[in-house]
Design a protein around this motif. Structure first.
Motif, short mmCIF file in Angstrom:
data_model
loop_
_atom_site.label_atom_id
_atom_site.label_comp_id
_atom_site.label_asym_id
_atom_site.label_seq_id
_atom_site.Cartn_x
_atom_site.Cartn_y
_atom_site.Cartn_z
N THR A 163 4.93 2.08 -2.79
CA THR A 163 5.60 2.25 -1.50
C THR A 163 6.94 2.97 -1.67
OG1 THR A 163 4.54 0.24 -0.67
CG2 THR A 163 6.48 1.03 0.53
N THR A 214 4.10 -4.37 7.15
CA THR A 214 5.13 -3.34 7.12
C THR A 214 5.01 -2.39 8.30
OG1 THR A 214 3.77 -1.97 5.70
CG2 THR A 214 5.40 -3.38 4.62
N THR A 270 3.94 8.12 11.07
CA THR A 270 3.42 7.55 9.82
C THR A 270 1.98 7.11 9.97
OG1 THR A 270 5.62 6.78 9.20
CG2 THR A 270 3.77 5.76 8.08
N THR A 271 1.22 7.36 8.93
CA THR A 271 -0.11 6.78 8.76
C THR A 271 -0.03 5.76 7.63
OG1 THR A 271 -1.28 8.75 9.52
CG2 THR A 271 -2.51 7.20 8.14
N TYR A 272 -0.48 4.55 7.91
CA TYR A 272 -0.42 3.48 6.90
C TYR A 272 -1.75 3.38 6.18
CZ TYR A 272 3.97 2.17 9.03
OH TYR A 272 5.26 2.19 9.49
N GLU A 273 -1.65 3.26 4.85
CA GLU A 273 -2.82 3.17 4.00
C GLU A 273 -2.77 1.88 3.19
OE1 GLU A 273 -3.99 7.65 2.85
OE2 GLU A 273 -2.27 6.87 1.74
N ASP A 322 -7.22 4.38 6.67
CA ASP A 322 -5.98 4.81 7.32
C ASP A 322 -5.76 4.12 8.66
OD1 ASP A 322 -5.43 6.45 5.24
OD2 ASP A 322 -5.76 8.34 6.31
N ASN A 329 2.48 5.98 4.27
CA ASN A 329 3.06 4.81 3.64
C ASN A 329 2.02 3.70 3.62
OD1 ASN A 329 5.25 3.06 2.53
ND2 ASN A 329 6.53 4.74 3.26
N TYR A 330 2.44 2.50 3.23
CA TYR A 330 1.47 1.44 2.93
C TYR A 330 1.72 0.19 3.75
CZ TYR A 330 0.32 4.49 -0.90
OH TYR A 330 -0.06 5.57 -1.63
N TYR A 331 0.61 -0.41 4.20
CA TYR A 331 0.72 -1.64 4.98
C TYR A 331 0.71 -2.90 4.13
CZ TYR A 331 -4.45 -1.45 4.70
OH TYR A 331 -5.75 -1.37 4.28
N GLU A 378 -0.18 5.76 13.32
CA GLU A 378 0.54 5.25 14.48
C GLU A 378 -0.14 5.77 15.75
OE1 GLU A 378 5.04 4.61 12.72
OE2 GLU A 378 4.57 6.49 13.74
#
Length: 638
Positions: free
Chosen positions: A381, A636, A450-453, A338, A367-369, A341
């Motif tokens: 996504t 992203t 948001t946390t990007y996974e 993870d 969401n996804y990076y 932000e």
């Protein structure tokens, strides 16, 4: 906060010994004042000094011996005479007893701790100093069996109606038996009317599911603009000295390769590191990840929690075990890959301050990076954008129970403990906990952070992950439908209908889609005459509306979902969502089979497959934390 005499003296000792430079001491003193913490807490959050050197100076200042609990372990029988929660809170540990005198180790010697030790262990207690990590490890060892049992069975023993340990209860078996008997009898003695009635029920259910999801998106799309601005403004006004201690749980299993990225992501949070209580939660037998974590020589705010082996071997069981040793007022779970932000924790604190007192959890968006890596990551996504950006805010606005996502859920830790935390028998534990919180009278909020996974890049890996999620939804539906009257009274009519369509609809759509696709195929090949006996004209028209308008609506919603983040290039891929639905059907049937054959099996998702993860690991190995800190978020960003 002005430095106290202890901090000033310990800082001077470290400077005189050459353990700290003058510049480091000044920086540490400035941080201690700005964060409203002690100098020791700041030094634990920096890698300027070893734990051994730091605690040596603490012991010298207080004129106390420093002990090594690995060389001279505590008497576990003596330790178990006391309350582990109290010992964890005060960081004390009774070591030995001789002639009525108990030797007590603490990592926080001082007046408050001295009074506590005299009160709890007796006025003749002998005090020594040990590191906080050694005290915590000793507590975990002494209470290993007790806390391992509680991590698995506390919910099932204290609130069995809310536990998935029993997959299907006798009343549910009876209901399923009666329904199946009625269906088989109808097919045997009145096949056409029975199939017509079944078609009517399923068609109306599908229509309701389409309409409900459309309503959620319509409400959720406009629900958060004002609250998001208010929360962002509140977060900006928070003073660092007023921020609470925050526990971060990171459950991992056989993922040593992503540890450097994880550590840097947590360091990059815009939150005083000295006020973070970070638990890297590992299975006791996961030697590779444990050794990798120890080699990183992380700051003192990082702690490795070793979870004893037991069944079921699930993420919620591991988190339940680690919860016993949490120190914070709030708690969040992050997965190993993870990237939250940086201002997420501040926003959550502000959100709790602005929310009603019954708010127990704040769900952040996921969401996804690596969204654009391949077709599957694009669809994943789009799926998450629709789910977290639009549908969950709609559920919050309508007061419908929110099935939490698997990460970036922020809890009030007191409520979490009161509810026995997560169900270790449910493989989608956070979705279940979100429904349980609502039933217990608490509120779940959703905020714009948001946390990007890492999105799955492999279809087999995706099927394993999604089948586990759907199996957990099946478990959640079975658990919370056991007492329909109680469910109605606790969440209301809107909550019940939302629960049925959002949880039940997600399950049924995956299982029933191939049936309706087959009927449509028969109609296309053999004409209307092949299905007319089972589809009266009104039902046929409604089914066509579902096929064309309903599925068209879901395709449209999938296409507009990324517009909120201005990822407009992803929108055209929404027209291929039918292929994604086929994969979901495969996952749904696998989930159903596992619910019957192996309900508590946690099918692990393999991480680190993305090319972006590989490049970040290469940067981490080449340049260390500094290289990671300077690296932009892949592809992203928000």
């Amino acid at each position: 906060m002005p430095l106290d005499a202890e901090s000033d003296a310990i800082g001077t000792l470290l400077l005189e010994r050459g353990a700290l430079s003058a510049e480091q001491l000044v920086a540490a003193e400035d941080l201690a004042e700005g964060w409203n913490v002690s100098l020791v807490q700041v030094l634990l959050a920096r890698r300027w000094i070893t734990l051994q050197d730091l605690y040596e100076q603490i012991a010298i200042y207080h004129d106390l011996p420093l002990v090594d609990l690995e060389a001279d372990p505590a008497d576990d029988t003596l330790v178990r005479r006391y309350d582990p929660a109290v010992m964890n809170r005060f960081s004390t540990l009774p070591l030995h007893e001789s002639d009525g005198t108990i030797t007590v180790a603490t990592s926080r010697p001082g007046p408050r701790t001295l009074l506590h030790i005299r009160d709890l262990y007796g006025p003749r207690s002998r005090i020594v100093v040990a590191t906080h990590l050694q005290i915590s490890a000793a507590l975990q060892k002494a209470f290993r069996d007790r806390h391992s049992h509680d991590a698995v069975f506390a919910l099932a023993e204290q609130d069995p109606d809310m536990s998935a340990q029993q997959v299907v209860t006798p009343p549910q078996i009876l209901v399923l038996y009666v329904l199946l008997s009625v269906l088989l009898a109808g097919v045997a003695f009145a096949p056409v009317p029975t199939l017509i009635a079944l078609n009517i029920f399923l068609t109306v259910f599908y229509t309701g599911n389409f309409l409900f999801k459309g309503l959620l998106v319509w409400i959720g799309g406009a629900a958060q603009e004002t609250s998001s601005r208010a929360i962002a403004a509140g977060a900006a006004l928070l003073r660092e000295e007023d921020l609470p201690v925050y526990t971060v749980l990171v459950p991992m299993f056989r993922e040593p390769e992503v540890l450097p990225i994880l550590a840097q992501a947590l360091r990059n949070l815009n939150y005083p590191l000295a006020k973070l209580d970070i638990k890297i939660v590992l299975e006791e037998g996961d030697h590779d990840t444990i050794e990798a974590a120890e080699r990183l020589d992380l700051e003192g705010v990082f702690e490795i929690v070793r979870v004893p082996p037991s069944h079921p071997q699930t993420k919620p069981k591991a988190c339940n075990f680690a919860l016993r040793y949490a120190q914070g007022d709030f708690l969040v779970i992050y997965d190993a890959e993870d990237k939250p932000e940086p201002d997420q924790l501040r926003k959550v604190v502000a959100a709790f301050q602005q929310s009603s007192p019954d708010t127990a959890c704040i769900q952040c968006r996921l969401n996804y990076y690596n969204a654009r890596e391949n077709w599957l990551t694009r669809m994943f996504t789009l799926d998450y954008s629709l789910w977290f950006d639009l549908m969950l805010p709609g559920l919050e606005r309508m007061g419908v129970p929110i099935p939490l996502g698997g990460t970036s859920n922020h809890f009030r830790i007191d409520v979490l403990r009161d509810l026995n935390a997560w169900d270790p028998f449910n493989v989608t534990e956070d979705a279940d906990l979100g429904i349980r919180l609502t039933q217990k009278g608490y509120r779940v909020g959703v905020i714009d952070s948001t946390t990007y996974e890492e999105a799955n890049v492999s279809i087999p890996n995706w099927i394993r992950q999604r089948s586990r999620w759907i199996k957990g939804y099946m478990q959640t539906f079975l658990v919370h439908s056991r007492r329909p009257v109680h469910l109605w009274r606790s969440v209301g009519a809107a909550g019940v209908f939302g629960f049925v369509f959002f949880i039940g609809g997600t399950i049924l759509s995956g299982l029933l889609n191939p049936v309706f696709w087959a009927i449509f195929g028969l109609w296309m090949i053999f004409g209307a005459a092949a299905i007319e006996p089972f589809f009266p004209l009104p039902v046929l028209y409604l089914s066509l509306v579902n096929l064309l308008a309903g599925n068209g609506l879901l395709i449209y919603l999938t296409m507009v979902a990324p517009f909120r983040r201005r990822w407009t290039d992803l929108a055209p891929w929404g027209v291929t969502v039918v292929g994604y639905w086929v994969l979901m059907t495969v996952a749904a049937y696998k989930a159903l089979w596992q619910l019957i054959s192996n309900p508590f099996y946690w099918e692990k998702t393999q991480h680190g497959l993305s090319k972006h993860t590989a490049s970040e690991l290469a940067e981490a190995k080449a340049g260390g934390p500094e290289a990671l800190a300077a690296a932009p978020m892949p592809e992203t960003g928000p």
